[in-house]
Design an enzyme around this catalytic site. Structure first.
Site, PDB file in Angstrom:
ATOM      1  N   GLU A 112       8.148 -16.905 -67.268  1.00 19.05           N
ATOM      2  CA  GLU A 112       8.760 -15.591 -67.089  1.00 19.05           C
ATOM      3  C   GLU A 112      10.063 -15.481 -67.892  1.00 19.05           C
ATOM      4  O   GLU A 112      10.473 -14.391 -68.271  1.00 19.05           O
ATOM      5  CB  GLU A 112       9.012 -15.324 -65.597  1.00 19.05           C
ATOM      6  CG  GLU A 112       8.959 -13.845 -65.264  1.00 19.05           C
ATOM      7  CD  GLU A 112       8.850 -13.565 -63.772  1.00 19.05           C
ATOM      8  OE1 GLU A 112       7.727 -13.633 -63.242  1.00 19.05           O
ATOM      9  OE2 GLU A 112       9.867 -13.269 -63.146  1.00 19.05           O
ATOM     10  N   LYS A 118       3.072  -3.433 -62.324  1.00 17.75           N
ATOM     11  CA  LYS A 118       3.509  -2.902 -61.029  1.00 17.75           C
ATOM     12  C   LYS A 118       3.406  -1.391 -61.042  1.00 17.75           C
ATOM     13  O   LYS A 118       2.976  -0.774 -60.067  1.00 17.75           O
ATOM     14  CB  LYS A 118       4.978  -3.268 -60.790  1.00 17.75           C
ATOM     15  CG  LYS A 118       5.227  -4.658 -60.305  1.00 17.75           C
ATOM     16  CD  LYS A 118       6.680  -4.736 -59.865  1.00 17.75           C
ATOM     17  CE  LYS A 118       7.203  -6.157 -59.885  1.00 17.75           C
ATOM     18  NZ  LYS A 118       8.641  -6.243 -59.770  1.00 17.75           N
ATOM     19  N   HIS A 129      -8.716 -37.017 -64.877  1.00 20.24           N
ATOM     20  CA  HIS A 129     -10.168 -36.850 -64.722  1.00 20.24           C
ATOM     21  C   HIS A 129     -10.532 -35.377 -64.830  1.00 20.24           C
ATOM     22  O   HIS A 129     -11.550 -34.945 -64.311  1.00 20.24           O
ATOM     23  CB  HIS A 129     -10.602 -37.444 -63.378  1.00 20.24           C
ATOM     24  CG  HIS A 129     -10.190 -38.874 -63.237  1.00 20.24           C
ATOM     25  ND1 HIS A 129     -11.005 -39.928 -63.576  1.00 20.24           N
ATOM     26  CD2 HIS A 129      -8.992 -39.434 -62.879  1.00 20.24           C
ATOM     27  CE1 HIS A 129     -10.359 -41.072 -63.398  1.00 20.24           C
ATOM     28  NE2 HIS A 129      -9.125 -40.793 -62.974  1.00 20.24           N
TER      29      HIS A 129
HETATM   30  O1  PA5 Z   1      11.902 -14.527 -61.350  1.00 22.71           O
HETATM   31  C1  PA5 Z   1      11.815 -13.366 -61.003  1.00 22.71           C
HETATM   32  O2  PA5 Z   1      12.709 -12.532 -61.221  1.00 22.71           O
HETATM   33  C2  PA5 Z   1      10.594 -12.876 -60.248  1.00 22.71           C
HETATM   34  O3  PA5 Z   1       9.613 -13.865 -60.184  1.00 22.71           O
HETATM   35  C3  PA5 Z   1      10.959 -12.452 -58.845  1.00 22.71           C
HETATM   36  O4  PA5 Z   1      11.505 -13.524 -58.161  1.00 22.71           O
HETATM   37  C4  PA5 Z   1       9.734 -11.918 -58.094  1.00 22.71           C
HETATM   38  O5  PA5 Z   1       9.138 -10.873 -58.794  1.00 22.71           O
HETATM   39  C5  PA5 Z   1      10.121 -11.442 -56.714  1.00 22.71           C
HETATM   40  O6  PA5 Z   1      11.111 -10.483 -56.827  1.00 22.71           O
HETATM   41  P1  PA5 Z   1      12.012 -10.067 -55.605  1.00 22.71           P
HETATM   42  O7  PA5 Z   1      12.833 -11.247 -55.221  1.00 22.71           O
HETATM   43  O8  PA5 Z   1      12.826  -8.943 -56.106  1.00 22.71           O
HETATM   44  O9  PA5 Z   1      11.096  -9.674 -54.500  1.00 22.71           O
END
Ligand code: PA5
Length: 451
Positions: A286, A419, A307
């Site tokens: 990410e 989203k 394996h």
């Molecule tokens: O790293 C990130 O920003 C995302 O993976 C968020 O943690 C994830 O989308 C969850 O978001 P939130 O904490 O706003 O619910």
């Protein structure tokens, strides 16, 4: 302590597929610039994870909230979070099982719902006593759809089954904005803050992770001391002055940009590091996967995956760099007794951990002989301090790789689009979705392929 071994990335070992030491050293000015830029972001307050590890007030609040929970004699803490808001705590929970004394620690059973599989949720709900469960919703943005929808489900059951059910709720969220924050303020729900400048995947040292971690019996101060020690060490020395996190960042960057190694495999040897590799994958993917660049992280667990994927890593496309992570001391061991079984004479008297380590070394050697690059990180043992060091090292490495790739490792613009379509498909009407609404109309006008 973390030890690094980079021998098997060198051209002296893997010939034309390797790097010269001088190529790595020639990146020094870029690494120094990357560290300087990150330091500026830290000082300006734009990036908060460096300073959050010494936020004593936050630690106190976490402990007070957890002690209140213990005082109510709850049996279970049920944590709801997505991505960066749950993977850190899940990683620490699993790592804790790798600590010799873990059974003695937990004062409350901590369980997680990371996904919204209805059957998984039902099975968890059926297995707990609502009266004796505290429900913890972790969301930095405070309105992530998976968290909010599960909150409504839990709230409905709580309303029917528990008097004063609000005492069974705790939210961990942004200080000011978002649905959960507003709901908590209006309804007197206990709430802990996540600092605005710490993004989800860099939040392992915030209340979102530390609250469940403390509840499961982890020494969170020791964990933060590990992160702090690592931070101070890296910031106070030259990038090539026994500071391997920068060498590691340079190695991953150079193999990606100069050697077409598009896949990075964090290959952990030990069952209790499996969730660490999932946490790391999210941090890496990410943070770095944007602007059409980044290696793809593909975690593996040894010896199990020897394996499974190993055949591909050994003889498939020359597109992978492997980073092994292993343990020096497991804290517990078996000794193999193969007396009387002559064909296994070499196993006799061996510790089981030695068998595992020799398997890892065998794989490393075979990869090197096949001219495939790998490096190894060795942790002395699993405890809070080493987990603090390890997680901080990973966050710094990923942030530095981001700087080298000239992308912003702290945003995730690509996640938003899916989203928005999901909101549209669920019937949400909103000006911010007008572009996606047009795109959806065009998409729906295209006929499906007959088969
Ligand atoms: O790293 C990130 O920003 C995302 O993976 C968020 O943690 C994830 O989308 C969850 O978001 P939130 O904490 O706003 O619910």
């Amino acid at each position: 302590m973390l030890e690094f071994n980079f021998k098997n990335i060198l051209s002296s070992v893997i010939e034309e597929n390797g790097l010269e030491e001088s190529e790595i050293k020639s990146l020094e000015s870029e690494l120094v610039a990357a560290r300087r830029k990150l330091n500026e972001l830290r000082r300006s307050g734009e990036v908060g994870f460096y300073n959050e590890i010494s936020n004593i007030a936050m630690v106190d609040e976490v402990k007070i909230a957890a002690e209140r929970l213990f005082a109510k004699n709850f049996e279970t803490l049920y944590v709801f979070g997505m991505g960066g808001s749950s993977l850190g705590a899940i990683f620490l929970k699993e790592a804790m099982c790798g600590m010799a004394d873990h059974n003695k620690r937990s004062r409350v059973n901590v369980i997680f719902s990371e996904n919204i599989d209805p059957v998984y949720l039902k099975n968890n709900i059926d297995s707990i006593d609502f009266k004796k469960t505290s429900f913890c919703f972790v969301s930095k943005s405070a309105d992530t759809i998976e968290i909010v929808s599960q909150f409504f489900i839990v709230k409905e059951i709580l309303e029917k089954t528990v008097e004063n059910y609000k005492d069974n709720l705790i939210f961990i969220t942004d200080k000011k904005s978002g649905f959960l924050r507003q709901y908590a303020d209006e309804n007197g729900i206990a709430v802990l803050d996540i600092a605005k400048n710490v993004g989800g995947r860099y939040s392992i040292t915030t209340a979102g992770t530390l609250f469940p971690a403390y509840a499961m019996g982890l020494d969170i101060e020791k964990f933060l001391r590990g992160s702090l020690a690592y931070r101070d060490n890296i910031l106070n020395k030259g990038v090539f002055e026994n500071n391997p996190v920068y060498t590691m960042a340079a190695v991953i960057y150079l193999f990606y940009t100069k050697k077409n190694r598009n896949i990075f495999v964090p290959f952990v040897y030990g069952d209790y590091l499996r969730e660490f590799s999932r946490w790391f994958r999210q941090l890496f993917a990410e943070s770095l996967g944007k602007d059409l660049i980044s290696p793809t992280p593909v975690p593996a667990v040894g010896a199990t995956d020897q394996h499974s994927q190993l055949q591909l890593y050994m003889q498939g496309p020359q597109d992978k760099l492997i980073g092994f992570l292993c343990l020096k001391d497991f804290g517990w061991d078996f000794t193999v007794n193969s007396t009387g079984f002559n064909e296994f004479y070499y196993l006799n008297g061996k510790k089981l951990s030695d068998v595992l380590m020799n398997e890892l070394k065998g794989v490393e050697l075979a990869l090197a002989i096949n001219k495939r690059p790998s490096f190894r990180i060795t942790l002395d043992k699993i405890d809070e301090f080493s987990m603090g060091e390890l997680s901080f090292m990973c966050m710094e490495a990923v942030a530095v790789i981001g700087m080298l790739l000239k992308i912003n490792p702290f945003d995730q613009p690509g996640v938003e689009k899916g989203k928005k379509f999901a909101y549209l498909l669920m019937g949400r009407k909103d000006d911010s979705l007008s572009k996606e609404s047009e795109e959806l109309k065009r998409f729906n006008a295209i006929p499906d392929m007959p088969y």
